[in-house]
Design a protein around this motif. Sequence first.
Motif, PDB file in Angstrom:
ATOM      1  N   ALA A  37      -6.252   3.272 -16.047  1.00  0.00           N
ATOM      2  CA  ALA A  37      -6.425   4.329 -17.049  1.00  0.00           C
ATOM      3  C   ALA A  37      -5.845   3.926 -18.399  1.00  0.00           C
ATOM      4  CB  ALA A  37      -5.781   5.630 -16.574  1.00  0.00           C
ATOM      5  N   PHE A  38      -4.694   3.227 -18.404  1.00  0.00           N
ATOM      6  CA  PHE A  38      -4.072   2.806 -19.649  1.00  0.00           C
ATOM      7  C   PHE A  38      -2.973   1.806 -19.353  1.00  0.00           C
ATOM      8  CE2 PHE A  38      -1.585   6.374 -18.184  1.00  0.00           C
ATOM      9  CZ  PHE A  38      -0.277   6.000 -18.432  1.00  0.00           C
ATOM     10  N   ALA A  39      -2.510   1.151 -20.397  1.00  0.00           N
ATOM     11  CA  ALA A  39      -1.326   0.304 -20.358  1.00  0.00           C
ATOM     12  C   ALA A  39      -0.531   0.609 -21.625  1.00  0.00           C
ATOM     13  CB  ALA A  39      -1.701  -1.167 -20.311  1.00  0.00           C
ATOM     14  N   VAL A  40       0.772   0.377 -21.572  1.00  0.00           N
ATOM     15  CA  VAL A  40       1.618   0.617 -22.733  1.00  0.00           C
ATOM     16  C   VAL A  40       2.483  -0.618 -22.937  1.00  0.00           C
ATOM     17  CG1 VAL A  40       3.481   2.012 -23.723  1.00  0.00           C
ATOM     18  CG2 VAL A  40       1.689   3.104 -22.342  1.00  0.00           C
ATOM     19  N   MET A  41       2.511  -1.091 -24.187  1.00  0.00           N
ATOM     20  CA  MET A  41       3.367  -2.219 -24.506  1.00  0.00           C
ATOM     21  C   MET A  41       3.969  -2.056 -25.880  1.00  0.00           C
ATOM     22  SD  MET A  41       0.561  -5.178 -25.028  1.00  0.00           S
ATOM     23  CE  MET A  41      -1.049  -4.508 -24.830  1.00  0.00           C
ATOM     24  N   GLU A  42       5.099  -2.710 -26.063  1.00  0.00           N
ATOM     25  CA  GLU A  42       5.798  -2.725 -27.340  1.00  0.00           C
ATOM     26  C   GLU A  42       5.739  -4.152 -27.864  1.00  0.00           C
ATOM     27  OE1 GLU A  42      10.334  -2.085 -29.044  1.00  0.00           O
ATOM     28  OE2 GLU A  42       9.919  -1.811 -26.922  1.00  0.00           O
ATOM     29  N   ASP A  43       5.291  -4.314 -29.103  1.00  0.00           N
ATOM     30  CA  ASP A  43       5.175  -5.641 -29.711  1.00  0.00           C
ATOM     31  C   ASP A  43       6.162  -5.766 -30.863  1.00  0.00           C
ATOM     32  OD1 ASP A  43       3.008  -5.862 -28.014  1.00  0.00           O
ATOM     33  OD2 ASP A  43       1.500  -5.845 -29.590  1.00  0.00           O
ATOM     34  N   ILE A  44       6.885  -6.873 -30.900  1.00  0.00           N
ATOM     35  CA  ILE A  44       7.735  -7.212 -32.038  1.00  0.00           C
ATOM     36  C   ILE A  44       7.004  -8.324 -32.787  1.00  0.00           C
ATOM     37  CG2 ILE A  44       9.997  -8.022 -32.806  1.00  0.00           C
ATOM     38  CD1 ILE A  44      10.042  -5.304 -31.323  1.00  0.00           C
ATOM     39  N   GLU A  61      -8.180   0.015 -28.081  1.00  0.00           N
ATOM     40  CA  GLU A  61      -6.802  -0.361 -28.370  1.00  0.00           C
ATOM     41  C   GLU A  61      -6.231   0.665 -29.342  1.00  0.00           C
ATOM     42  OE1 GLU A  61      -4.215  -4.212 -29.930  1.00  0.00           O
ATOM     43  OE2 GLU A  61      -6.367  -4.394 -29.613  1.00  0.00           O
ATOM     44  N   ARG A  62      -5.094   1.205 -28.990  1.00  0.00           N
ATOM     45  CA  ARG A  62      -4.439   2.208 -29.828  1.00  0.00           C
ATOM     46  C   ARG A  62      -3.060   1.700 -30.200  1.00  0.00           C
ATOM     47  NH1 ARG A  62      -7.366   4.801 -25.750  1.00  0.00           N
ATOM     48  NH2 ARG A  62      -8.810   6.347 -26.576  1.00  0.00           N
ATOM     49  N   VAL A  63      -2.691   1.894 -31.462  1.00  0.00           N
ATOM     50  CA  VAL A  63      -1.404   1.386 -31.950  1.00  0.00           C
ATOM     51  C   VAL A  63      -0.683   2.495 -32.699  1.00  0.00           C
ATOM     52  CG1 VAL A  63      -0.299  -0.265 -33.509  1.00  0.00           C
ATOM     53  CG2 VAL A  63      -2.270  -0.976 -32.136  1.00  0.00           C
ATOM     54  N   TYR A  64       0.576   2.681 -32.348  1.00  0.00           N
ATOM     55  CA  TYR A  64       1.478   3.542 -33.097  1.00  0.00           C
ATOM     56  C   TYR A  64       2.533   2.621 -33.707  1.00  0.00           C
ATOM     57  CZ  TYR A  64       4.977   6.985 -34.327  1.00  0.00           C
ATOM     58  OH  TYR A  64       5.872   7.751 -35.023  1.00  0.00           O
ATOM     59  N   ASN A  76     -15.893  -3.317 -40.175  1.00  0.00           N
ATOM     60  CA  ASN A  76     -15.971  -3.597 -41.614  1.00  0.00           C
ATOM     61  C   ASN A  76     -14.921  -2.839 -42.432  1.00  0.00           C
ATOM     62  OD1 ASN A  76     -18.186  -5.320 -41.334  1.00  0.00           O
ATOM     63  ND2 ASN A  76     -19.589  -3.576 -41.258  1.00  0.00           N
ATOM     64  N   GLU A  77     -14.001  -2.164 -41.758  1.00  0.00           N
ATOM     65  CA  GLU A  77     -13.005  -1.362 -42.461  1.00  0.00           C
ATOM     66  C   GLU A  77     -11.632  -2.013 -42.414  1.00  0.00           C
ATOM     67  OE1 GLU A  77     -13.618   3.141 -42.130  1.00  0.00           O
ATOM     68  OE2 GLU A  77     -14.192   2.353 -40.153  1.00  0.00           O
ATOM     69  N   THR A  78     -10.862  -1.829 -43.485  1.00  0.00           N
ATOM     70  CA  THR A  78      -9.484  -2.292 -43.532  1.00  0.00           C
ATOM     71  C   THR A  78      -8.577  -1.085 -43.700  1.00  0.00           C
ATOM     72  OG1 THR A  78     -10.136  -4.383 -44.548  1.00  0.00           O
ATOM     73  CG2 THR A  78      -7.833  -3.754 -44.755  1.00  0.00           C
ATOM     74  N   PHE A  79      -7.509  -1.039 -42.901  1.00  0.00           N
ATOM     75  CA  PHE A  79      -6.559   0.059 -42.944  1.00  0.00           C
ATOM     76  C   PHE A  79      -5.161  -0.503 -43.188  1.00  0.00           C
ATOM     77  CE2 PHE A  79      -9.985   1.193 -40.056  1.00  0.00           C
ATOM     78  CZ  PHE A  79     -10.362   2.455 -40.503  1.00  0.00           C
ATOM     79  N   ASN A  80      -4.449   0.041 -44.165  1.00  0.00           N
ATOM     80  CA  ASN A  80      -3.044  -0.282 -44.352  1.00  0.00           C
ATOM     81  C   ASN A  80      -2.247   0.762 -43.583  1.00  0.00           C
ATOM     82  OD1 ASN A  80      -3.395  -2.575 -45.940  1.00  0.00           O
ATOM     83  ND2 ASN A  80      -3.617  -1.343 -47.774  1.00  0.00           N
ATOM     84  N   VAL A  81      -1.401   0.284 -42.689  1.00  0.00           N
ATOM     85  CA  VAL A  81      -0.716   1.135 -41.729  1.00  0.00           C
ATOM     86  C   VAL A  81       0.785   0.883 -41.836  1.00  0.00           C
ATOM     87  CG1 VAL A  81      -0.533   1.652 -39.270  1.00  0.00           C
ATOM     88  CG2 VAL A  81      -2.739   1.002 -40.222  1.00  0.00           C
ATOM     89  N   SER A  82       1.575   1.952 -41.799  1.00  0.00           N
ATOM     90  CA  SER A  82       3.032   1.792 -41.856  1.00  0.00           C
ATOM     91  C   SER A  82       3.694   2.726 -40.848  1.00  0.00           C
ATOM     92  CB  SER A  82       3.534   2.052 -43.276  1.00  0.00           C
ATOM     93  OG  SER A  82       3.195   3.347 -43.701  1.00  0.00           O
ATOM     94  N   TYR A  86      -0.790   5.934 -36.826  1.00  0.00           N
ATOM     95  CA  TYR A  86      -1.492   5.651 -35.572  1.00  0.00           C
ATOM     96  C   TYR A  86      -2.891   5.170 -35.924  1.00  0.00           C
ATOM     97  CZ  TYR A  86      -4.371   6.872 -31.505  1.00  0.00           C
ATOM     98  OH  TYR A  86      -5.274   6.847 -30.471  1.00  0.00           O
ATOM     99  N   ILE A  87      -3.368   4.171 -35.203  1.00  0.00           N
ATOM    100  CA  ILE A  87      -4.736   3.684 -35.435  1.00  0.00           C
ATOM    101  C   ILE A  87      -5.414   3.446 -34.082  1.00  0.00           C
ATOM    102  CG2 ILE A  87      -3.950   1.286 -35.690  1.00  0.00           C
ATOM    103  CD1 ILE A  87      -6.310   0.966 -37.734  1.00  0.00           C
TER     104      ILE A  87
END
Length: 104
Positions: A37-44, A61-64, A76-82, A86-87
């Motif tokens: 159903a899902f996986a959760v990971m933390e990336d440094i 893929e979901r990122v917080y 074709n889209e670019t997103f600046n995320v801080s 969430y994307i």
Amino acid sequence: MSKETTSVLIPSGKGRLLWWGDILVTFKVLGEETDGAFAVMEDIVPPHYATPPHVHSREDERVYVVSGEFAFQVGNETFNVSAGDYINMPRHLVHNFRNIGDTQ
């Protein structure tokens, strides 16, 4: 984690560690533990590191973002995320990200 388990606590700093290139990944929950159903990971992610463009065929893929600044290319889209953003990157779309800041 078994299928019968309804509550789980994975403390900060705990999980399965793996170096993926220059990124330290801590797997908190694996797909096999959730019947896929899902996986959760933390990336440094080191400053100025970028992943190559890639595609996921089986999962979105979901990122917080907890800290830092990133540029995500999704289709074709670019997103600046801080921090606090969430994307969502739908499966079958080429995507990648780049740490555009000076911090991890």
